[in-house]
Design an enzyme around this catalytic site. Structure first.
Site, PDB file in Angstrom:
ATOM      1  N   SER A  27       0.781  -1.213   0.000  1.00  0.00           N
ATOM      2  CA  SER A  27       0.000   0.000   0.000  1.00  0.00           C
ATOM      3  C   SER A  27       0.824   1.280   0.000  1.00  0.00           C
ATOM      4  CB  SER A  27      -0.911   0.004   1.235  1.00  0.00           C
ATOM      5  OG  SER A  27      -0.152   0.103   2.419  1.00  0.00           O
ATOM      6  N   SER A  83       3.415  -4.124   2.813  1.00  0.00           N
ATOM      7  CA  SER A  83       3.269  -2.793   2.199  1.00  0.00           C
ATOM      8  C   SER A  83       4.498  -1.904   2.183  1.00  0.00           C
ATOM      9  CB  SER A  83       2.148  -2.035   2.889  1.00  0.00           C
ATOM     10  OG  SER A  83       0.926  -2.430   2.337  1.00  0.00           O
TER      11      SER A  83
HETATM   12  N1  GLN Z   1      -1.401  -6.121   0.478  1.00  0.00           N
HETATM   13  C1  GLN Z   1      -1.750  -6.499   1.813  1.00  0.00           C
HETATM   14  C2  GLN Z   1      -3.194  -6.190   2.088  1.00  0.00           C
HETATM   15  O1  GLN Z   1      -3.839  -5.709   1.239  1.00  0.00           O
HETATM   16  C3  GLN Z   1      -0.849  -5.818   2.795  1.00  0.00           C
HETATM   17  C4  GLN Z   1      -1.123  -4.388   2.939  1.00  0.00           C
HETATM   18  C5  GLN Z   1      -0.245  -3.744   3.967  1.00  0.00           C
HETATM   19  O2  GLN Z   1       0.803  -4.268   4.310  1.00  0.00           O
HETATM   20  N2  GLN Z   1      -0.709  -2.629   4.472  1.00  0.00           N
HETATM   21  O3  GLN Z   1      -3.670  -6.419   3.146  1.00  0.00           O
END
Ligand code: GLN
Length: 491
Positions: A158, A182
């Site tokens: 993210s 993320s």
């Molecule tokens: N891509 C993962 C999710 O959508 C991790 C996102 C993150 O680490 N904030 O939950």
């Protein structure tokens, strides 16, 4: 003078100390770069006036010789971090124009150490996503493109704005958060360095919560050394976050260049996926060979519960998210829709304010926590989580110092290319990163090579709890061997 935006943080620190340039000059160079790169959509809020004021103030401090370790360094801040007086939205419509009256612990530590804020960076809505496509401000462009192609690719998510801005030389480093990958996945997609520290190393206070038992902040930077410098300022105990751990913050930079001779590096056989692209396999073996050449010993290890990590994550994370996001009710923050009564106010505000992915997570989370399904899903996922953690503990108990894996199963993909029909396709991006959050361990992603289309690929190193220093030492070995990667400018 060389282009000030192309310096690493360590080089800029020297230039500032030697008075080759001022923080105001450095800041202005970055503000111009940001302006020229709006097509990337990396920043959702630029704060040029504040940046210049901060830079001027720090220049005075530098002149007096009382400057902090990050004095004068311009940074970007993920829009998940509360910044006093500066709009903070988590890139969700539901937060509207929310302006916090407080500063997150991490950002206040960065300002304490002299860093300068350039603005707020785009991210997936409430940090839910792997492509920065769920942001209410629209997707972010990756500064990297496939050779001979004009297709705009995602920077990962993210923390897509953070990774894109650092890679495109719009800021010298950025804050980011990592709940399931993320920090590390966007770093791998943009040839930047990202470290998710051990759970509890950095304070979560003032960061918009996604899944509190998994969320951890860390830096995205242009080199391993830069990441070490940033983490030193970001880390530390905070009485305002009961999960933050009270142990001294080491001088992470001192780990750079330290010998890795004799270190035992685990290669987990379960991370060798069926159908994994040959390029990822090759990158992984090359990384192992570099570490071996530097004196490390490579051993095959087994993390048998790996295959359950992703499904368990997608129960635990939405469960916690559904609880954390209950506070957005149209009364306390941001958006407030018209309604005839309180129930309708909640319904209308939440239906209007949350995007599709966030609504999906809230529904999954509520479902797995509901009375009839709690034992079957949530409780079971928690048990699986314990087993995943134990896999790593068993490995470390055998003397393994760190584990080497690919950071992602592929290079960056095009905007809109993945997850449209099936969200699981997007979730699979996190296959190598979620285990680390489930176990609360530190993990670093370091650029290690390119695929056949010229796109960057990263390797991940996973460490023992609170042994981020080992990751910096090993990460630097990979960085030295692989070299650094900068995208050709098209914006
Ligand atoms: N891509 C993962 C999710 O959508 C991790 C996102 C993150 O680490 N904030 O939950």
């Amino acid at each position: 003078m060389t282009d000030l935006t192309s310096l690493t943080l360590a080089e800029a620190r020297k230039g500032l100390a030697d008075k080759t340039f001022t923080s105001l000059e450095l800041t202005d160079a970055h503000l111009s770069a940001i302006e020229a790169a709006r097509v990337l959509n990396a920043f959702v809020m630029e704060t040029p006036e504040q940046a210049r004021d901060m830079a001027k103030a720090v220049d005075e401090k530098i002149a007096k010789g009382d400057a902090g370790p990050l004095a004068g360094i311009p940074l970007g801040i993920k829009d998940l971090f509360a910044t006093k007086g500066v709009r903070t939205t988590a890139c969700s419509k539901i937060l509207g124009n929310f302006v916090p009256t407080y500063e997150s612990t991490i950002t206040s530590q960065l300002w304490r150490d002299g860093a300068v804020m350039l603005g707020k960076l785009n991210n997936d809505e409430f940090a839910m996503g792997s492509a920065n496509e769920t942001s209410c401000f629209g997707p972010v462009g990756n500064p990297w493109r496939r050779e001979g192609s004009n297709t705009t690719l995602v920077p990962g998510g993210s923390s897509g704005g953070s990774a894109s801005a650092v890679a495109a030389l719009l800021c010298m480093g950025a804050t980011a958060t990592d709940t399931g990958g993320s920090i590390r996945q966007p770093a791998a997609f943009t040839a930047t360095v990202g470290i998710k520290p051990t759970y509890g190393r950095c304070s979560r206070w003032g960061i918009v919560a996604f899944a509190s038992s998994l969320d951890q902040a860390g830096p995205i930077a242009r080199s391993v050394r830069d990441a070490a410098m940033l983490l030193r300022s970001m880390a530390g105990h905070d009485p305002k976050d009961t999960t933050s751990v009270d142990i001294a913050v080491p001088d992470y930079e001192a780990a750079i260049g330290k010998s890795v001779k004799g270190m035992k590096i685990g290669i987990p056989k379960e991370y060798r996926l069926d159908g994994m692209p040959a390029e990822i396999e090759k990158l992984w073996s090359e990384g192992a060979a570099w570490l071996k050449a530097a004196g490390a010993e490579l051993v095959e290890v087994s993390l048998p519960h790996t295959k359950y990590a992703l499904p368990a994550y997608y129960i635990v994370a939405p469960a916690e998210a559904s609880s954390n996001l209950a506070r957005y009710d149209g009364v306390r923050y941001g958006l407030r829709e018209q309604a005839k009564n309180i129930t309708e106010l909640y319904e209308n505000t939440r239906a209007e304010g949350f995007g599709a992915e966030v609504r999906r997570r809230v529904m999954i989370g509520t479902y797995v926590l509901s009375a009839g399904y709690y034992d079957a899903y949530y409780l079971r996922a928690q048990k699986v989580r314990t087993l995943i953690k134990k896999d790593f503990e068993d490995c470390f108990a055998k003397g393994v110092d760190a584990i080497l894996t690919p950071a992602t199963p592929s290079a960056a993909f095009g905007i809109g290319e993945k997850g449209g029909a099936d969200p699981v396709e997007m979730y699979l991006n996190d296959i190598f990163t979620v285990t680390v959050n489930m176990a609360g361990l530190p993990g670093i992603a370091v650029p290690a090579g390119k695929d056949a289309q010229g796109l960057p690929l990263g390797l991940q190193l996973i460490g023992r709890p609170f042994e981020e220093e080992t990751l910096f030492s090993l990460g630097e070995v990979i960085e030295q061997a692989a070299g650094r990667f900068t995208p050709a400018r098209w914006w």
